[in-house]
Write an enzyme that holds these catalytic residues in place. Sequence first.
Site, PDB file in Angstrom:
ATOM      1  N   ARG A  58       0.946  -1.238   0.049  1.00 20.85           N
ATOM      2  CA  ARG A  58       0.205  -0.038  -0.166  1.00 20.85           C
ATOM      3  C   ARG A  58       0.723   1.341   0.087  1.00 20.85           C
ATOM      4  O   ARG A  58       0.260   2.179   0.478  1.00 20.85           O
ATOM      5  CB  ARG A  58      -0.938  -0.176   1.065  1.00 20.85           C
ATOM      6  CG  ARG A  58      -1.897  -1.125   1.245  1.00 20.85           C
ATOM      7  CD  ARG A  58      -3.114  -0.830   0.048  1.00 20.85           C
ATOM      8  NE  ARG A  58      -4.163  -1.946   0.525  1.00 20.85           N
ATOM      9  CZ  ARG A  58      -4.150  -3.066   0.353  1.00 20.85           C
ATOM     10  NH1 ARG A  58      -3.151  -3.723  -0.456  1.00 20.85           N
ATOM     11  NH2 ARG A  58      -5.078  -3.865   0.483  1.00 20.85           N
ATOM     12  N   SER A  86     -10.298  -0.605   3.773  1.00 14.73           N
ATOM     13  CA  SER A  86      -9.498  -0.840   5.172  1.00 14.73           C
ATOM     14  C   SER A  86      -9.211   0.627   5.560  1.00 14.73           C
ATOM     15  O   SER A  86      -8.519   1.290   4.935  1.00 14.73           O
ATOM     16  CB  SER A  86      -8.477  -1.564   5.005  1.00 14.73           C
ATOM     17  OG  SER A  86      -8.611  -2.871   4.133  1.00 14.73           O
ATOM     18  N   GLU A 118      -4.590   3.544   6.905  1.00 17.43           N
ATOM     19  CA  GLU A 118      -4.112   3.476   5.331  1.00 17.43           C
ATOM     20  C   GLU A 118      -4.766   4.823   4.668  1.00 17.43           C
ATOM     21  O   GLU A 118      -4.278   5.217   3.587  1.00 17.43           O
ATOM     22  CB  GLU A 118      -4.893   2.114   4.875  1.00 17.43           C
ATOM     23  CG  GLU A 118      -4.430   2.054   3.434  1.00 17.43           C
ATOM     24  CD  GLU A 118      -5.278   0.969   2.770  1.00 17.43           C
ATOM     25  OE1 GLU A 118      -5.940   1.416   1.843  1.00 17.43           O
ATOM     26  OE2 GLU A 118      -5.798  -0.278   3.511  1.00 17.43           O
TER      27      GLU A 118
HETATM   28  N1  EPU Z   1     -10.395 -10.758  10.640  1.00 15.82           N
HETATM   29  C1  EPU Z   1     -11.244 -10.711  11.822  1.00 15.82           C
HETATM   30  N2  EPU Z   1     -12.048  -9.880  12.314  1.00 15.82           N
HETATM   31  C2  EPU Z   1     -12.369  -8.850  11.150  1.00 15.82           C
HETATM   32  C3  EPU Z   1     -11.606  -8.927  10.062  1.00 15.82           C
HETATM   33  C4  EPU Z   1     -10.807  -9.780   9.665  1.00 15.82           C
HETATM   34  O1  EPU Z   1     -10.974 -11.733  12.793  1.00 15.82           O
HETATM   35  O2  EPU Z   1     -13.270  -8.099  11.651  1.00 15.82           O
HETATM   36  C5  EPU Z   1      -9.329 -11.859  10.343  1.00 15.82           C
HETATM   37  C6  EPU Z   1     -10.108 -12.586   9.332  1.00 15.82           C
HETATM   38  O3  EPU Z   1     -10.760 -13.670   9.645  1.00 15.82           O
HETATM   39  C7  EPU Z   1      -8.910 -13.243   8.460  1.00 15.82           C
HETATM   40  C8  EPU Z   1      -8.016 -11.877   8.520  1.00 15.82           C
HETATM   41  O4  EPU Z   1      -8.346 -11.132   9.661  1.00 15.82           O
HETATM   42  O5  EPU Z   1      -8.254 -14.231   9.222  1.00 15.82           O
HETATM   43  C9  EPU Z   1      -7.792 -11.430   7.260  1.00 15.82           C
HETATM   44  O6  EPU Z   1      -9.175 -10.727   6.658  1.00 15.82           O
HETATM   45  P1  EPU Z   1      -9.493 -10.496   5.397  1.00 15.82           P
HETATM   46  O7  EPU Z   1      -9.155 -11.676   4.476  1.00 15.82           O
HETATM   47  O8  EPU Z   1     -10.658  -9.868   5.353  1.00 15.82           O
HETATM   48  O9  EPU Z   1      -8.534  -9.387   4.850  1.00 15.82           O
HETATM   49  P2  EPU Z   1      -7.826  -8.316   5.636  1.00 15.82           P
HETATM   50  O10 EPU Z   1      -6.333  -8.359   6.019  1.00 15.82           O
HETATM   51  O11 EPU Z   1      -8.735  -7.764   6.905  1.00 15.82           O
HETATM   52  C10 EPU Z   1      -6.660  -7.211   3.384  1.00 15.82           C
HETATM   53  C11 EPU Z   1      -6.804  -5.841   2.573  1.00 15.82           C
HETATM   54  C12 EPU Z   1      -8.048  -5.638   2.143  1.00 15.82           C
HETATM   55  C13 EPU Z   1      -8.276  -6.684   0.986  1.00 15.82           C
HETATM   56  C14 EPU Z   1      -8.407  -8.139   1.908  1.00 15.82           C
HETATM   57  C15 EPU Z   1      -8.471  -9.456   0.992  1.00 15.82           C
HETATM   58  C16 EPU Z   1      -5.308  -4.373   3.862  1.00 15.82           C
HETATM   59  C17 EPU Z   1      -5.084  -3.284   5.029  1.00 15.82           C
HETATM   60  N3  EPU Z   1      -6.608  -4.772   3.508  1.00 15.82           N
HETATM   61  O12 EPU Z   1      -7.841  -7.050   4.628  1.00 15.82           O
HETATM   62  O13 EPU Z   1      -8.151  -4.498   1.284  1.00 15.82           O
HETATM   63  O14 EPU Z   1      -9.444  -6.563   0.452  1.00 15.82           O
HETATM   64  O15 EPU Z   1      -6.955  -8.089   2.514  1.00 15.82           O
HETATM   65  O16 EPU Z   1      -7.110  -9.546   0.100  1.00 15.82           O
HETATM   66  O17 EPU Z   1      -4.270  -4.726   3.516  1.00 15.82           O
HETATM   67  C18 EPU Z   1      -8.303  -2.108   1.467  1.00 15.82           C
HETATM   68  O18 EPU Z   1      -6.934  -1.992   1.121  1.00 15.82           O
HETATM   69  O19 EPU Z   1      -9.250  -1.104   1.375  1.00 15.82           O
HETATM   70  C19 EPU Z   1      -9.021  -3.386   1.585  1.00 15.82           C
HETATM   71  C20 EPU Z   1     -10.271  -3.671   1.511  1.00 15.82           C
END
Ligand code: EPU
Length: 338
Positions: A166, A238, A334
């Site tokens: 990012r 995010s 972010e």
């Molecule tokens: N999780 C929780 N609780 C929550 C949210 C997430 O426990 O409320 C856990 C999930 O269960 C999972 C892990 O956290 O084990 C990762 O969650 P998720 O797959 O939803 O992805 P993320 O890491 O929260 C990132 C990106 C997103 C992108 C997703 C999918 C960042 C800051 N965010 O989110 O990007 O869509 O991966 O690749 O890197 C964005 O940048 O605006 C964005 C939405």
Amino acid sequence: MIRFKEHYSLQQYNTFGIDAKARYFFEFTELEDLMVFQDSNSSFKDLPVLLLGGGSNLLFVNDFNGVVIHSNVPGIKQVNEDRNHVWLEVGAGEDWDAFVDYCVRNDFYGLENLSLIPGNVGAAPVQNIGAYGVEVQDYIDTVKGYDLQTQTEYDVSASECKFAYRNSIFKNELKNRFVVCSVVFRLDKFPEFKLNYGHLKSEVEKYGEVTAQNVRKAVIQIRESKLPDPEEFGNAGSFFKNPVVSNEEAEALKSKHELIPLYPSGDGLTKVAAGWLIEQSGWKGFREGDAGVHEKQALVLVNYGNATGQEIFQLSEKIKQSVFEKFGIELEREVNVI
Ligand code: EPU
């Protein structure tokens, strides 16, 4: 085409839907417009500049007493081709997801995992957008634009973009200085699908064969089930980055919190799921007035109606503080706070 306004509401130009005003607002569709604007408006030259794409990654906490520049260059054209790749030059003003859809329909592969990300094409390299195991940096060849400081037009090659998680040169050395006008993507003619993230593979298989169309469908389905639609509730995806810690720190966290989601990210570093940290700190689904934390993805802050930028910002501060108290981890935004 040029559009120039004074005291202009930016509510339609930020996905949080905050009603902040720009002292001056300038929108253009050709690089030449930008040069003319700069030549003819020396009175603005001491005011701060804000480069605005689709406004899907910023939070206004005040009016902006400066010049907002909105690059709205249109068009998708093929500029090169070899046996394995095509090169497409895409205007900064094109809608990101419409472009991904175009690629999927034309069998240009690579971007399908990045379906349904809000925003414009011009913002994709700035943020180095990423999702489901793909980052846009893998498909960018060149970023073309205009430098307001040196008043020159030039290309920034992918290797010069200093892409990271990012992050890019456009958020650092070239911040609010280099106006992205178009992006040249190098896409694959033969697919190599990346399906290792989470349950993506099994979601795709629900639609049948593994094709770009089905990957796109699955990604859209996953995103719609977790992320609020900005048309319905203002948000900027995010709000925080997933923090990166040393492998030793990750080990220590794991020994205290067995279920913590960790992702090895090379160089002795590990990424920690910020959404999990926020949920464990008790914030998921929290709402105070119209500012809240999304009930299905704690990493996303939401404007349920008329929250001000200040209210959302204050909420984010409280979240940062409580995550720090519980886990000793400093979350980094972010979203760009203006
Ligand atoms: N999780 C929780 N609780 C929550 C949210 C997430 O426990 O409320 C856990 C999930 O269960 C999972 C892990 O956290 O084990 C990762 O969650 P998720 O797959 O939803 O992805 P993320 O890491 O929260 C990132 C990106 C997103 C992108 C997703 C999918 C960042 C800051 N965010 O989110 O990007 O869509 O991966 O690749 O890197 C964005 O940048 O605006 C964005 C939405």
